[in-house]
Scaffold this active site. Structure first.
Site, PDB file in Angstrom:
ATOM      1  N   SER A   1       0.825  -1.209   0.000  1.00 38.26           N
ATOM      2  CA  SER A   1       0.000   0.000   0.000  1.00 38.26           C
ATOM      3  C   SER A   1       0.857   1.257   0.000  1.00 38.26           C
ATOM      4  O   SER A   1       1.964   1.266   0.556  1.00 38.26           O
ATOM      5  CB  SER A   1      -0.890  -0.016   1.250  1.00 38.26           C
ATOM      6  OG  SER A   1      -1.470   1.243   1.471  1.00 38.26           O
TER       7      SER A   1
ATOM      8  N   TYR B   1      -2.683  -0.877  10.708  1.00 40.80           N
ATOM      9  CA  TYR B   1      -2.813  -1.397   9.342  1.00 40.80           C
ATOM     10  C   TYR B   1      -1.603  -0.993   8.498  1.00 40.80           C
ATOM     11  O   TYR B   1      -0.963  -1.829   7.857  1.00 40.80           O
ATOM     12  CB  TYR B   1      -4.096  -0.886   8.680  1.00 40.80           C
ATOM     13  CG  TYR B   1      -4.068  -1.064   7.177  1.00 40.80           C
ATOM     14  CD1 TYR B   1      -4.218  -2.332   6.618  1.00 40.80           C
ATOM     15  CD2 TYR B   1      -3.841   0.020   6.327  1.00 40.80           C
ATOM     16  CE1 TYR B   1      -4.150  -2.511   5.240  1.00 40.80           C
ATOM     17  CE2 TYR B   1      -3.765  -0.154   4.958  1.00 40.80           C
ATOM     18  CZ  TYR B   1      -3.916  -1.421   4.416  1.00 40.80           C
ATOM     19  OH  TYR B   1      -3.831  -1.601   3.050  1.00 40.80           O
TER      20      TYR B   1
ATOM     21  N   LYS C   1       1.769  -3.315   6.683  1.00 35.55           N
ATOM     22  CA  LYS C   1       2.284  -3.296   5.311  1.00 35.55           C
ATOM     23  C   LYS C   1       3.787  -3.015   5.302  1.00 35.55           C
ATOM     24  O   LYS C   1       4.546  -3.637   4.556  1.00 35.55           O
ATOM     25  CB  LYS C   1       1.537  -2.258   4.460  1.00 35.55           C
ATOM     26  CG  LYS C   1       0.070  -2.613   4.214  1.00 35.55           C
ATOM     27  CD  LYS C   1      -0.075  -3.969   3.541  1.00 35.55           C
ATOM     28  CE  LYS C   1      -1.514  -4.373   3.319  1.00 35.55           C
ATOM     29  NZ  LYS C   1      -1.659  -5.736   2.775  1.00 35.55           N
TER      30      LYS C   1
END
Length: 346
Positions: A126, A151, A155
């Site tokens: 991302s 989150y 990544k």
């Protein structure tokens, strides 16, 4: 036919990627626990491609099941790993779920691939890894900033885990694809984005407001240092994203990668503000959108759009669809979902 595993293959980006893989002649196996997707998506994949992928429903957090899967499918030539939790707000409230699901599962996958000898791995990453980048557009060399959420951290850490694993396992080849903002639906309107509950992303919230499911869209802040005061993002059609996964996989299978861990941005190279996205919706649909300006939302970066030179040149891939193209497909998909729900309720 080369056999490819797609984890989370019934999700939004996963299902579109399965379609592109099958169209290119790959044999696809999907693993999905249906926590954020529906088995009905399989009908859409079959309608588009005429082929039904193999489907195994289980939770990848079960290490024994992961090991059993790879022992039964020793001939898999590549893995595209989408299965992960992805809501920023939820990750702040429940960080351990995100670390278990996004990091633990990644470790299990890499452990099995490391046993295989030659293995090809595509990781769903991302643009959140860049945080608020200092320079626009963002290149792959931009520094990775401290994550704004658990989150985003999964990544960043995920990429580090893959990189470290590739260092000690030269037979493992991996590519991390850093998406900007995937939107839209397949042009056949057989598959698209199916958010469960209140949408976390702008586009489905816009289309749900446009169709009357949501009362009003909140635009978080109009006092940012941008032309119209609203945040800027790089919105890319999901089919373009899916095609990039196939290009990245083929690069690894054909041995064209120059290092065994590579990173590519996936975007259009163009930033659009929230108000420009709303204008696109109104232009494409002929509908007026009910929205209001609300206070800024914590954690939102001012702007993020991609420099896609590396993906364009190295992968031979380029985003082809416009914002209006993606918006039209998203709106057609929204109308189709509501129509099918009305039939069910009748």
């Amino acid at each position: 036919m080369k056999k490819i595993l797609v984890t989370g293959g019934l999700g939004f980006i996963g299902s579109h990627t399965v379609v592109e893989l099958q169209n290119e002649g790959f044999e696809v196996i999907i693993i999905d626990n249906l926590s954020n997707s529906s088995e009905n998506v399989m009908n859409g994949i079959v309608a588009i491609t005429g082929k039904k992928p193999i489907f195994e429903k289980f939770d990848l957090r079960d290490k024994n099941k992961v090991q059993d899967f790879f022992s039964r499918h020793s001939d898999i030539e590549g893995v595209i790993h989408f299965a992960a939790s992805k809501a920023v707000g939820e990750s702040v409230e429940n960080p351990l779920l995100y670390y278990e699901n996004n990091i633990g599962v990644l470790v299990y996958m890499l452990q099995e691939l490391s046993k295989k000898g030659d293995a090809n791995f595509i990781f769903s990453s991302s643009c959140t890894v860049y945080g608020q980048a200092d320079i626009m557009p963002i290149t792959e060399d931009a520094p990775v900033k401290p994550a704004e959420s658990p989150y985003g951290n999964t990544k960043q850490v995920g990429e580090e885990i893959i990189k470290d694993t590739c260092k000690v396992n030269p037979q493992l080849a991996a590519i991390a694809l850093r998406y900007f903002n995937p939107i839209g639906a397949h042009p056949t309107v057989e598959i698209g984005e199916l958010p469960i509950g209140v949408p976390q992303n702008l586009l489905p919230y816009i289309t749900q407001t446009g169709i009357g499911l949501r009362e009003q869209l909140s635009v978080f802040g109009d006092d940012y240092p941008t032309a119209d005061g609203t945040c800027i993002r790089d919105y890319i059609h999901v089919v373009d994203i899916a095609k990039a996964h196939v290009a990245a996989l083929q690069r690894l299978i054909e041995g064209k990668n120059q290092e065994n861990f590579e990173v590519f941005n996936l975007g259009t190279g163009t930033g659009s503000s929230v108000l420009e996205v709303i204008e696109s919706f109104e232009r494409v649909t002929g509908e007026k959108l009910n929205y209001r300006i609300s206070p800024r939302r914590e954690g939102d970066v001012v702007q993020a759009f991609a420099d896609t030179t590396k993906a364009n040149k190295t992968l031979g891939w380029k985003a082809k669809s416009t914002l209006d193209d993606a918006m039209k497909s998203a709106w057609d998909w929204e109308k189709k979902i509501r129509k099918s729900e009305e039939k069910v309720s009748v």
